[in-house]
Design an enzyme around this catalytic site. Sequence first.
Site, short mmCIF file in Angstrom:
data_model
loop_
_atom_site.label_atom_id
_atom_site.label_comp_id
_atom_site.label_asym_id
_atom_site.label_seq_id
_atom_site.Cartn_x
_atom_site.Cartn_y
_atom_site.Cartn_z
N TYR A 144 -38.60 36.29 24.79
CA TYR A 144 -37.36 35.84 24.16
C TYR A 144 -36.41 37.03 24.07
O TYR A 144 -36.83 38.14 23.74
CB TYR A 144 -37.62 35.31 22.75
CG TYR A 144 -38.30 33.97 22.70
CD1 TYR A 144 -37.67 32.82 23.19
CD2 TYR A 144 -39.57 33.82 22.14
CE1 TYR A 144 -38.29 31.59 23.14
CE2 TYR A 144 -40.20 32.58 22.09
CZ TYR A 144 -39.55 31.47 22.60
OH TYR A 144 -40.16 30.25 22.56
N ARG A 201 -47.47 37.24 16.51
CA ARG A 201 -47.69 36.53 17.76
C ARG A 201 -48.01 37.53 18.87
O ARG A 201 -47.74 38.73 18.74
CB ARG A 201 -46.46 35.70 18.12
CG ARG A 201 -46.26 34.47 17.25
CD ARG A 201 -44.97 33.74 17.57
NE ARG A 201 -43.79 34.49 17.16
CZ ARG A 201 -42.54 34.07 17.32
NH1 ARG A 201 -42.32 32.90 17.92
NH2 ARG A 201 -41.52 34.78 16.90
N ASP A 248 -31.30 33.34 15.16
CA ASP A 248 -31.59 34.13 16.36
C ASP A 248 -30.38 34.23 17.28
O ASP A 248 -30.25 35.18 18.05
CB ASP A 248 -32.75 33.50 17.15
CG ASP A 248 -34.10 34.02 16.69
OD1 ASP A 248 -34.16 35.16 16.20
OD2 ASP A 248 -35.10 33.29 16.82
N SER A 269 -39.04 25.84 18.73
CA SER A 269 -38.08 25.00 18.01
C SER A 269 -38.81 23.96 17.17
O SER A 269 -38.40 23.64 16.05
CB SER A 269 -37.12 24.32 18.99
OG SER A 269 -36.33 25.26 19.66
N LYS A 306 -41.17 38.52 21.16
CA LYS A 306 -39.83 38.81 20.63
C LYS A 306 -39.09 39.81 21.51
O LYS A 306 -39.68 40.50 22.34
CB LYS A 306 -39.94 39.35 19.20
CG LYS A 306 -40.32 38.29 18.18
CD LYS A 306 -39.42 37.06 18.21
CE LYS A 306 -38.00 37.33 17.78
NZ LYS A 306 -37.13 36.12 17.93
N HIS A 326 -32.41 36.42 23.32
CA HIS A 326 -31.30 36.08 22.41
C HIS A 326 -30.22 37.16 22.45
O HIS A 326 -29.92 37.81 21.45
CB HIS A 326 -31.82 35.89 20.98
CG HIS A 326 -32.85 34.81 20.85
ND1 HIS A 326 -32.56 33.47 21.02
CD2 HIS A 326 -34.18 34.86 20.57
CE1 HIS A 326 -33.66 32.75 20.85
NE2 HIS A 326 -34.65 33.56 20.58
N GLU A 350 -35.71 31.61 26.38
CA GLU A 350 -34.86 30.59 25.77
C GLU A 350 -33.84 29.97 26.72
O GLU A 350 -33.20 28.98 26.36
CB GLU A 350 -34.14 31.15 24.54
CG GLU A 350 -33.02 32.14 24.82
CD GLU A 350 -33.50 33.58 24.91
OE1 GLU A 350 -32.64 34.48 24.94
OE2 GLU A 350 -34.73 33.81 24.96
#
Length: 372
Positions: A94, A15, A270, A134, A75, A96, A118
């Site tokens: 993201y 991505r 994640d 999701s 990421k 996490h 997120e």
Amino acid sequence: MRIGVPKEIKNHEYRVGMTPSSVREAVHHGHEVLVQKNAGAGIGLYDEQYAKAGAKIIDTAEEIFAAAEMIVKVKEPQPNECKMLRPGQILFTYLHLAPDPEQAQALMESGCIAIAYETVTDVRGGLPLLAPMSEVAGRMSIQAGAHSLEIAQGGRGMLLGGVPGVPAAKVVVLGGGVSGMNAARMAMGLEAHVTVIDLNLHRLYELDLQFGPKLNTVYSTVDAIEENVLGADLVIGAVLVPGAAAPKLVSEALVKQMKKGSVLVDIAIDQGGCFETSHATTHADPTFIKHDVVHYCVANMPGAVARTSTFALNNATLPFTLALANKGYKKALQDNPHLLAGLNVYQGKITFKAVSEAINVPFHDAATLLSA
């Protein structure tokens, strides 16, 4: 603003933070966009397309991190990327952080402004930047689970939908949110016997209205989880507590009692995973077997369908990217409480309560810090 888009370096991650169309939009608003060479080549987004959209193609990530005021990724930054971040630099991706104290510490030490996709919210209480992935992960979980049920993968040797005269597989989905609903939808499409378990009675009512008698809905209790997991051929872990570590809903003792060759797919990996026996895997080596149960725990599931995922993600992130670039991070965050909810790390301080509790560091109110 100078926006940097480095090439993703996580295992089998293709991505990219911005598509050529998103780049063109940013350039149209007067911003400069630096895109690393071959950042989108893996999904057919080539340097020529980025250049045509107005981007400057840069050879290395080091150059991009050094020059850009805002880094837009997909990421979480890997350790060597964290070292390239600097005080006051915006990181939009993201993160996490709850199950990853090492990354949180590295971001704090960098002094950057880290905004997590997120935890950005919307007026309906949803998570608009998490929802597209999701959806993808929920739909993919059934593909992955169906494949893992094959004998060659260590599974029970079951076809998810069965055939005339042979029962369909029993699929249990823990969590009825965006990923759980999409998993259930795909499993029903393959004619499996599907049960969704959730704590939210209103959500179960909505699912019942949407899918009718094809879907079984069950209120979540310890008894309900144990009973349904033990009877399942495939269990999808789709629980989410925004920004926090996922609750461990299936204990190791329960996994030991499951049918030999049954499958667990942990979408929540994640955020640490919702099965006690889970640990993160990669697309290169996606499964492992523990207590005769196949575990699929890939931490970047949507990366396997990177082209679809990239376009879906950009549709959601672009308005926020433009707001940060047009207004600067401080005004953009102060003007929009939903974007402010995405702020996780601010100049060495943790500004998201669930993250501070998970990694045991002090919490600082984001609005107070910004107004100081």
